[in-house]
Design a protein around this motif. Structure first.
Motif, mmCIF file in Angstrom:
data_model
loop_
_atom_site.group_PDB
_atom_site.id
_atom_site.type_symbol
_atom_site.label_atom_id
_atom_site.label_comp_id
_atom_site.label_asym_id
_atom_site.label_seq_id
_atom_site.Cartn_x
_atom_site.Cartn_y
_atom_site.Cartn_z
ATOM 1 N N ILE B 10 0.840 -1.196 0.000
ATOM 2 C CA ILE B 10 0.000 0.000 0.000
ATOM 3 C C ILE B 10 0.871 1.239 0.000
ATOM 4 O O ILE B 10 0.608 2.217 -0.686
ATOM 5 C CB ILE B 10 -0.933 -0.008 1.231
ATOM 6 N N ALA B 11 1.959 1.177 0.757
ATOM 7 C CA ALA B 11 2.844 2.339 0.862
ATOM 8 C C ALA B 11 3.447 2.700 -0.477
ATOM 9 O O ALA B 11 3.546 3.869 -0.840
ATOM 10 C CB ALA B 11 3.950 2.058 1.869
ATOM 11 N N ALA B 14 1.219 4.609 -2.687
ATOM 12 C CA ALA B 14 0.727 5.881 -2.169
ATOM 13 C C ALA B 14 1.199 7.061 -2.999
ATOM 14 O O ALA B 14 2.254 7.024 -3.616
ATOM 15 C CB ALA B 14 1.198 6.057 -0.735
ATOM 16 N N LEU B 15 0.397 8.105 -3.015
ATOM 17 C CA LEU B 15 0.745 9.316 -3.742
ATOM 18 C C LEU B 15 1.659 10.192 -2.900
ATOM 19 O O LEU B 15 1.601 10.168 -1.677
ATOM 20 C CB LEU B 15 -0.537 10.092 -4.082
ATOM 21 N N LEU B 17 3.092 13.504 -1.067
ATOM 22 C CA LEU B 17 2.440 14.605 -0.380
ATOM 23 C C LEU B 17 2.856 15.919 -1.023
ATOM 24 O O LEU B 17 3.911 16.028 -1.612
ATOM 25 C CB LEU B 17 2.837 14.593 1.090
ATOM 26 N N THR B 18 2.009 16.907 -0.907
ATOM 27 C CA THR B 18 2.284 18.187 -1.538
ATOM 28 C C THR B 18 2.707 19.215 -0.499
ATOM 29 O O THR B 18 2.070 19.346 0.529
ATOM 30 C CB THR B 18 1.036 18.688 -2.278
ATOM 31 N N ALA B 20 5.441 22.771 -1.030
ATOM 32 C CA ALA B 20 5.602 23.942 -1.888
ATOM 33 C C ALA B 20 7.061 24.040 -2.285
ATOM 34 O O ALA B 20 7.916 23.368 -1.715
ATOM 35 C CB ALA B 20 5.162 25.209 -1.164
ATOM 36 N N VAL B 21 7.318 24.879 -3.267
ATOM 37 C CA VAL B 21 8.711 25.092 -3.678
ATOM 38 C C VAL B 21 8.956 26.593 -3.793
ATOM 39 O O VAL B 21 8.100 27.344 -4.267
ATOM 40 C CB VAL B 21 9.026 24.371 -5.003
ATOM 41 N N THR B 22 10.107 26.994 -3.308
ATOM 42 C CA THR B 22 10.510 28.397 -3.420
ATOM 43 C C THR B 22 11.233 28.614 -4.742
ATOM 44 O O THR B 22 12.072 27.808 -5.131
ATOM 45 C CB THR B 22 11.454 28.781 -2.270
ATOM 46 N N THR B 89 6.884 31.797 -3.735
ATOM 47 C CA THR B 89 6.468 30.448 -3.327
ATOM 48 C C THR B 89 5.455 29.900 -4.316
ATOM 49 O O THR B 89 4.421 30.520 -4.567
ATOM 50 C CB THR B 89 5.855 30.471 -1.918
ATOM 51 N N GLY B 134 6.131 17.268 -2.676
ATOM 52 C CA GLY B 134 7.216 16.833 -1.806
ATOM 53 C C GLY B 134 7.886 18.011 -1.125
ATOM 54 O O GLY B 134 7.225 18.987 -0.775
ATOM 55 N N THR B 135 9.183 17.907 -0.943
ATOM 56 C CA THR B 135 9.926 18.975 -0.272
ATOM 57 C C THR B 135 11.146 19.353 -1.104
ATOM 58 O O THR B 135 12.284 19.173 -0.692
ATOM 59 C CB THR B 135 10.382 18.518 1.117
ATOM 60 N N PRO B 137 14.161 21.344 -2.967
ATOM 61 C CA PRO B 137 14.972 22.519 -2.660
ATOM 62 C C PRO B 137 14.538 23.681 -3.546
ATOM 63 O O PRO B 137 13.844 23.472 -4.540
ATOM 64 C CB PRO B 137 16.399 22.060 -2.983
ATOM 65 N N PRO B 138 14.937 24.894 -3.199
ATOM 66 C CA PRO B 138 14.528 26.051 -4.017
ATOM 67 C C PRO B 138 14.970 25.907 -5.465
ATOM 68 O O PRO B 138 16.002 25.308 -5.771
ATOM 69 C CB PRO B 138 15.234 27.221 -3.324
#
Lengths: 346, 193
Positions: B10-11, B14-15, B17-18, B20-22, B89, B134-135, B137-138
């Protein structure tokens, strides 16, 4: 790749002086060295700057604490232009051990007495309102800043240029926008400053437990080293719903169990049957934050799984590496103390 | 299949996560920025990051830029550091900021296509809208990045002065053309009479 070297030393001296013997024990000291390859390297700033004042609180108001003792004048210890925080230690048992509040140094120095004014509006305070801390022992420590941690000018540990494209940068995570922000080390002639956009952040605070990424824009490794004291009390770490970019409060790696990252723990972690709906710990995998652990909870059993390794349970594995910064994704805001009382004491 | 295997499967499905990006957009500090007359830029100038909803900017559709422009963020020209440096952002990839959509840096004293407006439009084939999931980088858009060009105005990446020079829009030659056409028209009318 990240390499760190960490060493501790605690100096204990027994000095016979005529009829008396004094024992002097220093706070444990640490030195941390990071070898940052070109690209991005999350690093863990776990050591703290030496305290400038310690004392026992006699009384509190909504935004001040007054220390016990006579002839205490805090302006002797504090500089109005420096950012400090007050942290409850373990010298005297306190339910608030590890909690922190920001100091309003300007007002405290101006008052010139034993009363310290706190900045109760600061979002980094671990408790929003000041509880009755009477009898609690605290340290007042200056914060790390970009300048004190990474240096500027002749002391610079990062490579500065006049260009945001080629200068090294430090990335912090903006909790409000849920995005990284850059502070580039811009250097041109006598100008040697950290700029975020065009805002000078050279003397801005890097808070305890705040995650840090080094962006090395050169072709060779950058070596970052710093020394400080090892925190010997518990560490409070508020968490919001969503992404939190954190590092450890002390240079100790730990397991999810030790970190109380379980539904029954202090943090009331949330587990479910799928990764997106569970709390997660996400580490740098060399190219992105993609090394994802998540809390699976069946209602009767809990596991910390990694999305890359299937059913291997990491709940008692030392996956929380103190040398790095990492993401905690919380479905819900955490309580004020993330892991306040379960760390092994040094 | 045991429970752990089921959970792991299941993991994987999984989609992400959202977050933001700088998006950082900037130029080197202490550079020479001038308008079309050679005057040093002041704080009346804005440098913005964004994209166009429908058009591809060229010098043939200048009059349509303002209405089609979708701005993500902007900063005032920094007269102390003689540069511009901003951070915007991007919270998600909803239209028009879908992944890979070209991004631009538009420097202007007014977005109006009218006398007195001065523009510089910077572009780079690598400036494509990143994923905000995701997370990340800028994302960096530097005037001094390899491949950056000025669609309008001038970007001197060879060390020449000025480093960036805005252009008058509409260009004076455009008005000269209009006047010439008017004079020609009047002359034709006069002959017919």
């Amino acid at each position: 790749m990240l390499r760190t070297i960490l060493s501790f030393i605690s100096i204990s001296l027994a000095i016979p002086l005529t009829a008396q013997t004094f024992e002097v024990v220093s706070d444990p000291q640490g030195l941390q060295v990071f070898e940052c390859e070109p690209g991005y390297t999350p690093i863990g700033i776990t050591l703290v700057r030496p305290w400038v004042f310690s004392g026992t609180i006699e009384s509190v108001t909504a935004d001040t604490v007054t220390f016990a003792g006579t002839n205490i004048t805090l302006d002797t210890y504090l500089d109005a232009g420096v950012a400090y925080y007050m942290e409850v230690t373990d010298v005297v048992d306190s339910e608030y051990e590890g909690d922190r509040w920001e100091v309003n140094a300007t007002l405290t120095v101006a008052d010139d007495n034993a009363t310290m004014t706190l900045d109760m509006t600061n979002a980094w305070n671990t408790v929003a309102t000041l509880p009755d801390l009477s009898g609690a022992h605290v340290f007042i420590r200056p914060h790390w800043t970009f300048a004190t941690l990474f240096g500027t000018g002749d002391d610079a540990q990062l490579t500065g240029t006049a260009s945001f494209t080629t200068a090294d940068a430090v990335l912090l995570f903006d909790l409000d926008n849920q995005a990284f922000v850059s502070a580039s080390y811009i250097s041109s002639g006598a100008f040697n400053e950290f700029l975020s956009g065009s805002t000078n952040v050279t003397n801005d605070t890097i808070y305890p437990g705040q995650g840090v990424v080094i962006q090395n824009n050169q072709a060779v490794n950058a070596t970052i080293s710093y020394g400080g004291e090892v925190r010997t009390n518990d560490f409070a770490q508020p968490l919001i719903a969503g992404y939190n970019f954190i590092t450890e409060g002390r240079p100790i790696s730990s397991t999810p169990t030790e970190r109380q990252m379980l539904p029954a723990g202090t943090g009331a972690w949330f587990g479910a049957l799928s990764q997106p709906t569970s709390d997660q710990a996400i580490f740098w995998n060399g190219s992105s934050f993609g090394d994802t652990y998540w809390l699976a909870d069946t209602g009767t059993s809990q596991f910390w799984f990694n999305t890359a390794t299937g059913g291997t349970d990491y709940v008692n594995e030392e996956i929380i590496d103190h040398r790095v910064s990492y993401f905690i994704f919380r479905q819900n805001a955490g309580p004020l103390n993330f892991a306040p009382n379960e760390f092994p004491e040094l | 299949m045991n429970f752990r295997s089921l959970i792991a499967m299941i993991a994987v499905l999984a989609l992400p996560l959202t977050a933001a990006v700088t998006i950082n957009y900037n130029a080197p500090i202490f550079q020479s920025f001038q308008d079309s007359t050679g005057t040093v830029l002041d704080t009346s100038y804005t440098f913005a990051v964004g994209t166009f909803a429908t058009l591809t900017p060229t010098d043939q559709n200048l009059s349509d830029w303002a209405t089609d422009w979708q701005e993500l963020g902007s900063v005032t020209f920094d007269t102390v550091l003689n540069t511009f440096s901003g951070a915007a952002t991007l919270n998600d990839n909803s239209s028009p900021f879908t992944v890979d959509t070209p991004l631009y840096i538009w420097g202007y004293n007014s977005t109006d296509y009218t006398t007195g407006s001065e523009w510089v439009m910077l572009s780079n084939t690598t400036w494509e809208t990143p994923s905000a999931a995701g997370t990340p980088p800028p994302f960096s858009m530097g005037a001094d990045q390899v491949g950056t060009v000025a669609l309008v105005g001038v970007l001197n990446d060879t060390g020449d002065v000025p480093y960036i020079q805005t252009a008058a829009v509409p260009e004076p030659s455009f008005y000269a053309l209009l006047i010439s056409l008017a004079v020609l028209g009047m002359a034709i009318l006069r002959r017919r009479r």
